[in-house]
Write an enzyme that holds these catalytic residues in place. Structure first.
Site, mmCIF file in Angstrom:
data_model
loop_
_atom_site.group_PDB
_atom_site.id
_atom_site.type_symbol
_atom_site.label_atom_id
_atom_site.label_comp_id
_atom_site.label_asym_id
_atom_site.label_seq_id
_atom_site.Cartn_x
_atom_site.Cartn_y
_atom_site.Cartn_z
ATOM 1 N N TYR A 127 0.805 -1.220 0.000
ATOM 2 C CA TYR A 127 0.000 0.000 0.000
ATOM 3 C C TYR A 127 0.836 1.267 0.000
ATOM 4 O O TYR A 127 0.288 2.361 0.086
ATOM 5 C CB TYR A 127 -0.925 0.016 1.221
ATOM 6 C CG TYR A 127 -2.096 -0.914 1.100
ATOM 7 C CD1 TYR A 127 -1.896 -2.290 1.010
ATOM 8 C CD2 TYR A 127 -3.389 -0.431 1.072
ATOM 9 C CE1 TYR A 127 -2.960 -3.152 0.902
ATOM 10 C CE2 TYR A 127 -4.462 -1.294 0.963
ATOM 11 C CZ TYR A 127 -4.244 -2.652 0.885
ATOM 12 O OH TYR A 127 -5.304 -3.503 0.781
ATOM 13 N N LYS A 139 3.292 -14.356 5.566
ATOM 14 C CA LYS A 139 3.528 -15.419 4.592
ATOM 15 C C LYS A 139 5.060 -15.514 4.471
ATOM 16 O O LYS A 139 5.641 -15.374 3.392
ATOM 17 C CB LYS A 139 2.846 -15.024 3.258
ATOM 18 C CG LYS A 139 2.831 -16.096 2.208
ATOM 19 C CD LYS A 139 1.817 -17.183 2.471
ATOM 20 C CE LYS A 139 1.915 -18.230 1.373
ATOM 21 N NZ LYS A 139 1.238 -19.484 1.712
ATOM 22 N N ASP A 179 -2.610 -17.839 4.953
ATOM 23 C CA ASP A 179 -3.553 -18.749 4.285
ATOM 24 C C ASP A 179 -4.167 -19.720 5.295
ATOM 25 O O ASP A 179 -5.381 -19.939 5.325
ATOM 26 C CB ASP A 179 -2.886 -19.492 3.112
ATOM 27 C CG ASP A 179 -1.486 -19.994 3.425
ATOM 28 O OD1 ASP A 179 -0.934 -19.609 4.478
ATOM 29 O OD2 ASP A 179 -0.929 -20.759 2.628
ATOM 30 N N ASP A 237 -5.886 -5.731 5.847
ATOM 31 C CA ASP A 237 -7.051 -5.217 5.133
ATOM 32 C C ASP A 237 -8.028 -6.365 4.838
ATOM 33 O O ASP A 237 -9.224 -6.294 5.126
ATOM 34 C CB ASP A 237 -6.564 -4.570 3.825
ATOM 35 C CG ASP A 237 -7.671 -3.823 3.112
ATOM 36 O OD1 ASP A 237 -8.745 -3.636 3.700
ATOM 37 O OD2 ASP A 237 -7.455 -3.431 1.948
#
Ligand code: NAD
Length: 362
Positions: free
Chosen positions: A124, A191, A224, A248
């Site tokens: 972002y 991740k 995930d 988000d």
């Protein structure tokens, strides 16, 4: 002397939602002195900007704001007021508690999760190169010289960058929030198995910061796996701290677990200022209809009371909201079993029900 707070009504349904919230917050008995300032599409023409300087100055001076949703005008060249406020005020932490209240129609019970999202970095940061542009070609050329793995010519590029400083700031915020609110665990979500130098850095900092909080459990989760576990057993999670993009996405997921946008409060917090606002947008098609649900905005006000040190009033307010929702007769259309239920009340009458309930809780 009361607490001086900047009140930004916003646009669309913002003014009716903030008015309902203001009345409810005042009914807690906490003395609040409102500095009403405008922002949004309704002031754009007159002020020449959707975020007038005096509004920004007021939040800087008071350090606390309650803000209604603001429409992001499309095709006018103005950027989002919400993003501008976060940037100008250094609001690095986005706090989104997601809790089930009896009476709100959800698939789950006993969910009580706080999502802490980093607000300034990651994908972002806004550094992007359009496919086919000269700059994109230059960046691709440079990267292809640095590494054996080649980026396809003509690709679009978005940069993901994360620093140890910003990671430490948000992770400490999450642990401090956990400690101050008697939470048992903070989960660091990344991740890191794939993105070793960004998410990996975040995880490294998470491990190091967690050692300073031996009273709070810590857990590492891959994003995930988190998504699957949240859908299967959301009641097992407590505080989650995430980099910007995952934060988000996951905060919308957790809002969905507890009944959706109408009941999802939020806050954007920095070192010198904090802005309290609902997760949802300005719902412009309901503007002026006295229809939409102010719960998310009122619960954002509850977070504001906690921030101001008014914990007892915050607890009373939450009890009153919860009691009105559980009782179920004087609630807005979206909290009724069917959306066209004729017994649904308006934004303002729902606020009246909460105010009456607050009056009975002595
Ligand atoms: P939205 O949140 O306004 O609406 C999405 C859906 O949820 C709509 O069906 C709406 O009617 C419903 N909804 C929203 N709030 C509700 C409430 N309190 N009670 C009952 N139903 C409610 O999202 P959108 O339509 O994508 O966005 C509208 C505008 O708001 C856009 O310009 C967007 O940029 C802006 N926005 C602002 C903020 C903010 O101010 N922080 C956040 C998100 C979107």
């Amino acid at each position: 002397m009361g607490h001086r707070v900047t009140l930004i009504p916003g646009d669309g349904t913002g003014p009716e939602l903030t008015e309902a919230s203001r009345r409810v917050l005042e009914a807690t008995g906490v003395e609040l002195v409102w500095d009403v300032c405008q922002a949004g599409v309704d002031v754009m023409e007159e002020a020449g900007t959707p975020l007038p300087q005096e509004t920004l100055d007021s939040v800087k001076q008071n350090g606390v704001a309650l803000k209604g949703p603001i429409t992001t005008p499309i095709g006018t060249g103005f950027r989002s007021v919400n993003v501008a406020l976060r940037h100008e005020l250094g609001l690095y932490a986005c706090l989104r508690p997601c809790k089930t209240y009896p009476g709100v129609r959800t698939r789950y019970e006993n969910v009580d999760i706080v999502v802490v999202r980093e607000n300034t970095e990651d994908l972002y940061a806004g550094i992007e190169y359009e496919a086919g542009s000269e700059n994109a070609a230059e960046v691709i050329g440079m990267l292809n010289e640095l590494q054996p793995k080649k980026i396809a010519a003509g690709s679009g590029i978005s940069i993901k960058s994360m620093s140890a400083e910003a990671s430490e700031q948000i992770i400490r915020f999450a642990f401090e929030h956990a400690r101050a609110n008697n939470r048992r665990e903070v989960a660091g979500v990344t991740k890191a198995n794939i993105m070793k130098f960004t998410d990996g850095l975040f995880l490294h900092v998470f491990r190091s910061v967690s050692r300073d909080y031996p009273d709070i459990a810590s857990r590492e989760v891959l994003v995930d796996a988190l998504c699957m576990q949240l859908v299967q057993r959301p009641e097992e999670f407590d505080v989650l701290v995430l980099p910007n993009l995952y934060g988000d996405i996951v905060s919308d997921l957790t809002a969905g677990l507890v009944g959706g946008l109408g009941v999802a409060p939020g806050a954007n917090i920095g070192v010198n200022a904090a802005v309290f606002e609902a997760t949802h947008g300005s719902a412009p098609r309901y503007k002026g209809l006295n229809k939409v649900n102010p719960t998310a905005m009122i619960l954002s006000g509850k977070l504001m009371l906690e921030h101001l040190g008014e914990r007892e009033a915050a607890e009373r307010l939450e009890r009153a909201v919860s009691a009105v929702i559980a009782e179920g007769s004087r609630v807005t259309y979206d909290l009724k079993p069917s959306r066209d239920d004729p017994t649904a009340v308006g934004t303002s009458e729902y606020a009246d029900a909460i105010i009456e309930t607050l009056g009975e809780d002595t």
